[in-house]
Design a protein around this motif. Structure first.
Motif, PDB file in Angstrom:
ATOM      1  N   VAL A  64     -19.358  27.159-123.239  1.00  0.00           N
ATOM      2  CA  VAL A  64     -20.330  26.302-122.573  1.00  0.00           C
ATOM      3  C   VAL A  64     -20.981  25.370-123.580  1.00  0.00           C
ATOM      4  O   VAL A  64     -21.060  25.684-124.769  1.00  0.00           O
ATOM      5  CB  VAL A  64     -21.420  27.111-121.831  1.00  0.00           C
ATOM      6  N   ALA A  65     -21.410  24.215-123.096  1.00  0.00           N
ATOM      7  CA  ALA A  65     -22.176  23.265-123.899  1.00  0.00           C
ATOM      8  C   ALA A  65     -23.321  22.767-123.040  1.00  0.00           C
ATOM      9  O   ALA A  65     -23.128  22.416-121.870  1.00  0.00           O
ATOM     10  CB  ALA A  65     -21.302  22.094-124.347  1.00  0.00           C
ATOM     11  N   PHE A  66     -24.510  22.757-123.611  1.00  0.00           N
ATOM     12  CA  PHE A  66     -25.691  22.267-122.916  1.00  0.00           C
ATOM     13  C   PHE A  66     -25.852  20.797-123.271  1.00  0.00           C
ATOM     14  O   PHE A  66     -26.021  20.447-124.431  1.00  0.00           O
ATOM     15  CB  PHE A  66     -26.911  23.102-123.307  1.00  0.00           C
ATOM     16  N   LEU A  67     -25.758  19.938-122.270  1.00  0.00           N
ATOM     17  CA  LEU A  67     -25.728  18.495-122.482  1.00  0.00           C
ATOM     18  C   LEU A  67     -27.128  17.897-122.441  1.00  0.00           C
ATOM     19  O   LEU A  67     -28.047  18.477-121.848  1.00  0.00           O
ATOM     20  CB  LEU A  67     -24.827  17.857-121.424  1.00  0.00           C
ATOM     21  N   PRO A  68     -27.320  16.743-123.089  1.00  0.00           N
ATOM     22  CA  PRO A  68     -28.652  16.134-123.182  1.00  0.00           C
ATOM     23  C   PRO A  68     -29.336  15.870-121.833  1.00  0.00           C
ATOM     24  O   PRO A  68     -30.559  15.903-121.746  1.00  0.00           O
ATOM     25  CB  PRO A  68     -28.392  14.819-123.923  1.00  0.00           C
ATOM     26  N   GLY A  74     -29.357  17.791-119.316  1.00  0.00           N
ATOM     27  CA  GLY A  74     -29.687  19.054-118.666  1.00  0.00           C
ATOM     28  C   GLY A  74     -28.511  19.726-118.000  1.00  0.00           C
ATOM     29  O   GLY A  74     -28.605  20.880-117.595  1.00  0.00           O
ATOM     30  N   SER A  75     -27.390  19.024-117.854  1.00  0.00           N
ATOM     31  CA  SER A  75     -26.220  19.631-117.231  1.00  0.00           C
ATOM     32  C   SER A  75     -25.515  20.552-118.233  1.00  0.00           C
ATOM     33  O   SER A  75     -25.820  20.562-119.423  1.00  0.00           O
ATOM     34  CB  SER A  75     -25.268  18.563-116.695  1.00  0.00           C
ATOM     35  N   VAL A  76     -24.584  21.331-117.713  1.00  0.00           N
ATOM     36  CA  VAL A  76     -23.858  22.313-118.514  1.00  0.00           C
ATOM     37  C   VAL A  76     -22.366  22.073-118.339  1.00  0.00           C
ATOM     38  O   VAL A  76     -21.872  21.951-117.217  1.00  0.00           O
ATOM     39  CB  VAL A  76     -24.218  23.755-118.086  1.00  0.00           C
ATOM     40  N   ALA A  77     -21.645  22.000-119.449  1.00  0.00           N
ATOM     41  CA  ALA A  77     -20.193  21.833-119.417  1.00  0.00           C
ATOM     42  C   ALA A  77     -19.541  23.175-119.716  1.00  0.00           C
ATOM     43  O   ALA A  77     -20.035  23.941-120.554  1.00  0.00           O
ATOM     44  CB  ALA A  77     -19.762  20.791-120.445  1.00  0.00           C
ATOM     45  N   PRO A  88     -13.557  19.332-119.416  1.00  0.00           N
ATOM     46  CA  PRO A  88     -14.480  20.414-119.048  1.00  0.00           C
ATOM     47  C   PRO A  88     -15.007  20.223-117.635  1.00  0.00           C
ATOM     48  O   PRO A  88     -14.970  19.123-117.083  1.00  0.00           O
ATOM     49  CB  PRO A  88     -15.595  20.300-120.082  1.00  0.00           C
ATOM     50  N   PHE A  89     -15.489  21.286-117.074  1.00  0.00           N
ATOM     51  CA  PHE A  89     -16.126  21.292-115.759  1.00  0.00           C
ATOM     52  C   PHE A  89     -17.626  21.181-116.010  1.00  0.00           C
ATOM     53  O   PHE A  89     -18.190  21.981-116.770  1.00  0.00           O
ATOM     54  CB  PHE A  89     -15.775  22.592-115.033  1.00  0.00           C
ATOM     55  N   VAL A  90     -18.285  20.199-115.424  1.00  0.00           N
ATOM     56  CA  VAL A  90     -19.705  19.957-115.675  1.00  0.00           C
ATOM     57  C   VAL A  90     -20.504  20.211-114.401  1.00  0.00           C
ATOM     58  O   VAL A  90     -20.136  19.720-113.330  1.00  0.00           O
ATOM     59  CB  VAL A  90     -19.947  18.510-116.182  1.00  0.00           C
ATOM     60  N   VAL A  91     -21.572  21.004-114.535  1.00  0.00           N
ATOM     61  CA  VAL A  91     -22.440  21.317-113.405  1.00  0.00           C
ATOM     62  C   VAL A  91     -23.886  20.980-113.774  1.00  0.00           C
ATOM     63  O   VAL A  91     -24.239  20.901-114.951  1.00  0.00           O
ATOM     64  CB  VAL A  91     -22.336  22.805-112.997  1.00  0.00           C
ATOM     65  N   SER A  92     -24.709  20.828-112.760  1.00  0.00           N
ATOM     66  CA  SER A  92     -26.129  20.547-112.987  1.00  0.00           C
ATOM     67  C   SER A  92     -26.828  21.809-113.502  1.00  0.00           C
ATOM     68  O   SER A  92     -26.330  22.933-113.367  1.00  0.00           O
ATOM     69  CB  SER A  92     -26.789  20.085-111.688  1.00  0.00           C
ATOM     70  N   GLU A  93     -28.007  21.596-114.041  1.00  0.00           N
ATOM     71  CA  GLU A  93     -28.814  22.729-114.512  1.00  0.00           C
ATOM     72  C   GLU A  93     -29.107  23.692-113.358  1.00  0.00           C
ATOM     73  O   GLU A  93     -29.068  24.912-113.523  1.00  0.00           O
ATOM     74  CB  GLU A  93     -30.107  22.216-115.123  1.00  0.00           C
ATOM     75  N   VAL A 143     -27.272  24.273-110.619  1.00  0.00           N
ATOM     76  CA  VAL A 143     -26.057  25.037-110.300  1.00  0.00           C
ATOM     77  C   VAL A 143     -25.833  26.130-111.343  1.00  0.00           C
ATOM     78  O   VAL A 143     -25.507  27.272-111.011  1.00  0.00           O
ATOM     79  CB  VAL A 143     -24.836  24.096-110.201  1.00  0.00           C
ATOM     80  N   TRP A 144     -26.024  25.816-112.617  1.00  0.00           N
ATOM     81  CA  TRP A 144     -25.847  26.799-113.698  1.00  0.00           C
ATOM     82  C   TRP A 144     -26.830  27.961-113.527  1.00  0.00           C
ATOM     83  O   TRP A 144     -26.449  29.126-113.648  1.00  0.00           O
ATOM     84  CB  TRP A 144     -26.038  26.111-115.047  1.00  0.00           C
ATOM     85  N   THR A 145     -28.086  27.635-113.221  1.00  0.00           N
ATOM     86  CA  THR A 145     -29.095  28.678-113.037  1.00  0.00           C
ATOM     87  C   THR A 145     -28.747  29.574-111.855  1.00  0.00           C
ATOM     88  O   THR A 145     -28.867  30.803-111.939  1.00  0.00           O
ATOM     89  CB  THR A 145     -30.490  28.042-112.845  1.00  0.00           C
ATOM     90  N   CYS A 146     -28.301  28.982-110.763  1.00  0.00           N
ATOM     91  CA  CYS A 146     -27.884  29.772-109.594  1.00  0.00           C
ATOM     92  C   CYS A 146     -26.713  30.682-109.938  1.00  0.00           C
ATOM     93  O   CYS A 146     -26.679  31.855-109.538  1.00  0.00           O
ATOM     94  CB  CYS A 146     -27.517  28.858-108.426  1.00  0.00           C
ATOM     95  N   PHE A 147     -25.740  30.165-110.689  1.00  0.00           N
ATOM     96  CA  PHE A 147     -24.603  30.982-111.089  1.00  0.00           C
ATOM     97  C   PHE A 147     -25.057  32.158-111.955  1.00  0.00           C
ATOM     98  O   PHE A 147     -24.643  33.303-111.735  1.00  0.00           O
ATOM     99  CB  PHE A 147     -23.562  30.144-111.845  1.00  0.00           C
ATOM    100  N   LEU A 148     -25.902  31.893-112.944  1.00  0.00           N
ATOM    101  CA  LEU A 148     -26.374  32.971-113.818  1.00  0.00           C
ATOM    102  C   LEU A 148     -27.129  34.031-113.038  1.00  0.00           C
ATOM    103  O   LEU A 148     -26.950  35.237-113.274  1.00  0.00           O
ATOM    104  CB  LEU A 148     -27.255  32.415-114.936  1.00  0.00           C
ATOM    105  N   ASP A 149     -27.971  33.606-112.112  1.00  0.00           N
ATOM    106  CA  ASP A 149     -28.698  34.570-111.284  1.00  0.00           C
ATOM    107  C   ASP A 149     -27.728  35.448-110.496  1.00  0.00           C
ATOM    108  O   ASP A 149     -27.902  36.663-110.419  1.00  0.00           O
ATOM    109  CB  ASP A 149     -29.655  33.856-110.329  1.00  0.00           C
ATOM    110  N   GLY A 150     -26.694  34.833-109.919  1.00  0.00           N
ATOM    111  CA  GLY A 150     -25.704  35.608-109.171  1.00  0.00           C
ATOM    112  C   GLY A 150     -24.919  36.541-110.067  1.00  0.00           C
ATOM    113  O   GLY A 150     -24.659  37.689-109.710  1.00  0.00           O
ATOM    114  N   ALA A 151     -24.562  36.077-111.264  1.00  0.00           N
ATOM    115  CA  ALA A 151     -23.811  36.924-112.194  1.00  0.00           C
ATOM    116  C   ALA A 151     -24.654  38.108-112.648  1.00  0.00           C
ATOM    117  O   ALA A 151     -24.160  39.242-112.702  1.00  0.00           O
ATOM    118  CB  ALA A 151     -23.344  36.096-113.394  1.00  0.00           C
ATOM    119  N   LYS A 152     -25.907  37.876-112.941  1.00  0.00           N
ATOM    120  CA  LYS A 152     -26.806  38.969-113.348  1.00  0.00           C
ATOM    121  C   LYS A 152     -26.975  39.982-112.231  1.00  0.00           C
ATOM    122  O   LYS A 152     -27.155  41.160-112.494  1.00  0.00           O
ATOM    123  CB  LYS A 152     -28.159  38.406-113.761  1.00  0.00           C
ATOM    124  N   GLY A 153     -26.900  39.509-110.988  1.00  0.00           N
ATOM    125  CA  GLY A 153     -27.046  40.393-109.831  1.00  0.00           C
ATOM    126  C   GLY A 153     -25.753  41.059-109.398  1.00  0.00           C
ATOM    127  O   GLY A 153     -25.724  41.769-108.393  1.00  0.00           O
TER     128      GLY A 153
END
Length: 75
Positions: free
Chosen positions: A31-35, A37-40, A51-56, A58-68
């Motif tokens: 992963v790379a955190f882009l200037p 706020g998006s994440v690649a 790379p696949f780039v998502v908004s901050e 979307v990344w936060t939602c994914f992390l929350d789901g993965a943690k759960g």
């Protein structure tokens, strides 16, 4: 996380990271955190692909789901 570099021309100024639990044999998601706020995301075994780039958000939602446990592999 550990920093990696790649041979790709995509996002040449990005600082890529992979989990410290990743082995040295490849097969890592980076992963790379882009200037803006998006994440690649990229597969370190396919650096020739963009790379696949998502908004901050979307990344936060994914992390929350993965943690759960929402993305655990089926048993």
């Amino acid at each position: 996380m550990s920093t990696t570099t790649g041979t790709t021309d995509y996002l040449p100024d990005a600082h890529w990271f992979k989990a410290s639990a990743s082995s040295g044999t490849g097969g890592c998601l980076e992963v790379a955190f882009l200037p803006d706020g998006s994440v690649a995301l990229r597969d370190n075994e396919a650096l020739e692909k963009p790379p696949f780039v998502v908004s901050e958000h979307v990344w936060t939602c994914f992390l929350d789901g993965a943690k759960g446990g929402e993305f655990n592999l089926p048993a």
